[in-house]
Design a protein around this motif. Structure first.
Motif, mmCIF file in Angstrom:
data_model
loop_
_atom_site.group_PDB
_atom_site.id
_atom_site.type_symbol
_atom_site.label_atom_id
_atom_site.label_comp_id
_atom_site.label_asym_id
_atom_site.label_seq_id
_atom_site.Cartn_x
_atom_site.Cartn_y
_atom_site.Cartn_z
ATOM 1 N N LEU A 99 33.196 44.391 41.088
ATOM 2 C CA LEU A 99 33.625 43.123 40.516
ATOM 3 C C LEU A 99 33.116 41.957 41.347
ATOM 4 C CD1 LEU A 99 37.355 43.934 39.684
ATOM 5 C CD2 LEU A 99 35.320 44.314 38.280
ATOM 6 N N SER A 103 35.580 35.402 38.099
ATOM 7 C CA SER A 103 35.372 35.955 36.763
ATOM 8 C C SER A 103 34.356 35.162 35.957
ATOM 9 C CB SER A 103 36.703 36.016 36.002
ATOM 10 O OG SER A 103 37.258 34.730 35.876
ATOM 11 N N ARG A 114 37.179 44.523 34.431
ATOM 12 C CA ARG A 114 38.278 43.751 35.018
ATOM 13 C C ARG A 114 39.582 43.945 34.231
ATOM 14 N NH1 ARG A 114 37.793 39.800 38.758
ATOM 15 N NH2 ARG A 114 35.556 39.536 38.413
#
Length: 268
Positions: A99, A103, A114
């Motif tokens: 990740l 975002s 996610r």
């Protein structure tokens, strides 16, 4: 075995702050032949749509042409990942997703990971033994990569007991338990790949060594140039894969350097 089909999520867990491990089950996974650095294509459906797959076909080019023939608004997004672990008794595999810190930088695969949850469904192509790569053999095998290379490095270390391993990750929290001795390098804000290249440059190993390199494409290219140009390794004993490209996705056109890398991997 059939190389295409559906995968259903059965478990999701964080193994580090930036790594999500997703367990999938699916038809054919129980008969999956294992090999190190085993890659497959994951197919992520457009938002709000089910996964639409082309008809199964043993010929990868015909399968890919059928995939491209799916209307664009229904066509899944395809990304390459590594099988981190497998459980034949449960017909299950684990896949690790790295990740990003924010975002807003998520691509379709990272964004999916996610929020992944049991019951989610993806498509797959592979693993296909046609793309199986040999494990490097030498007195010393140099394994070097960034955080995206950790899953494949883990599988290689189950087969190689004479490895010199360098893995660069964002910080100490991203270290994972792996077989053998690993030299973990923490970026801690340094440019991507800088500490990895410095560590490999400073390491002691001879020209009779082999190497396996993976991670960001430009970083992998710099490592190869060092090993061939400054260490004298034969290009033929270096296995390499650029998993991702800075500022570019797999949907963007290949650069001239990408094309040169592809020709070299094909022996051109």
């Amino acid at each position: 075995m059939n190389t295409t089909g559906l995968l259903e999520v059965t478990a999701v867990r964080r193994v580090t702050p930036r790594t999500v491990r997703v367990t999938f089950t699916g038809d054919g996974l129980g008969e999956l032949e294992p090999w190190p650095d085993q890659q497959l294509k994951l197919l992520f459906p457009p938002p709000g749509r089910p996964v639409r797959l082309p008809s199964p076909d043993d010929d990868v080019m015909r399968w890919y042409q059928a995939f491209l023939a799916i209307p664009e608004d229904e066509r899944p997004v395809m990304r390459s990942y590594t099988v981190r672990d497998r459980d034949p008794a449960r017909a299950a595999i684990d896949v690790d997703f790295v990740l990003h810190d924010a975002s807003r930088h998520d691509g379709p695969a990272t964004g999916w990971a996610r929020s992944a949850a049991p019951g989610d469904v993806l498509g797959r192509y592979g693993p296909d033994a046609t793309y199986r790569r040999p494990v490097p053999i030498a007195g010393t095998v140099v394994i070097a990569g960034d955080e995206t290379a950790v899953p494949a490095a883990a599988t290689l270390l189950s087969e190689v007991d004479n490895a010199l391993v360098f893995l660069e990750v964002p910080d100490a929290a991203e270290e994972q338990p792996l077989p053998g001795e690993v030299r973990w390098l923490h970026r801690d804000g340094a440019p991507h790949g800088k500490k990895l290249l410095e560590a490999v440059r400073g390491a002691s190993f001879g020209p009779a060594s082999a190497a396996w390199l993976a991670g960001e494409a430009g970083m992998v290219r710099s490592l190869r140039r060092h090993l061939v140009g400054e260490r004298g390794l034969d290009k033929r004993v270096i296995e390499f894969t650029g998993y991702w490209r800075r500022e570019l996705t797999q949907d963007d056109a290949p650069t001239s350097e990408d094309l040169a890398d592809a020709r070299e991997k094909l022996g051109g």
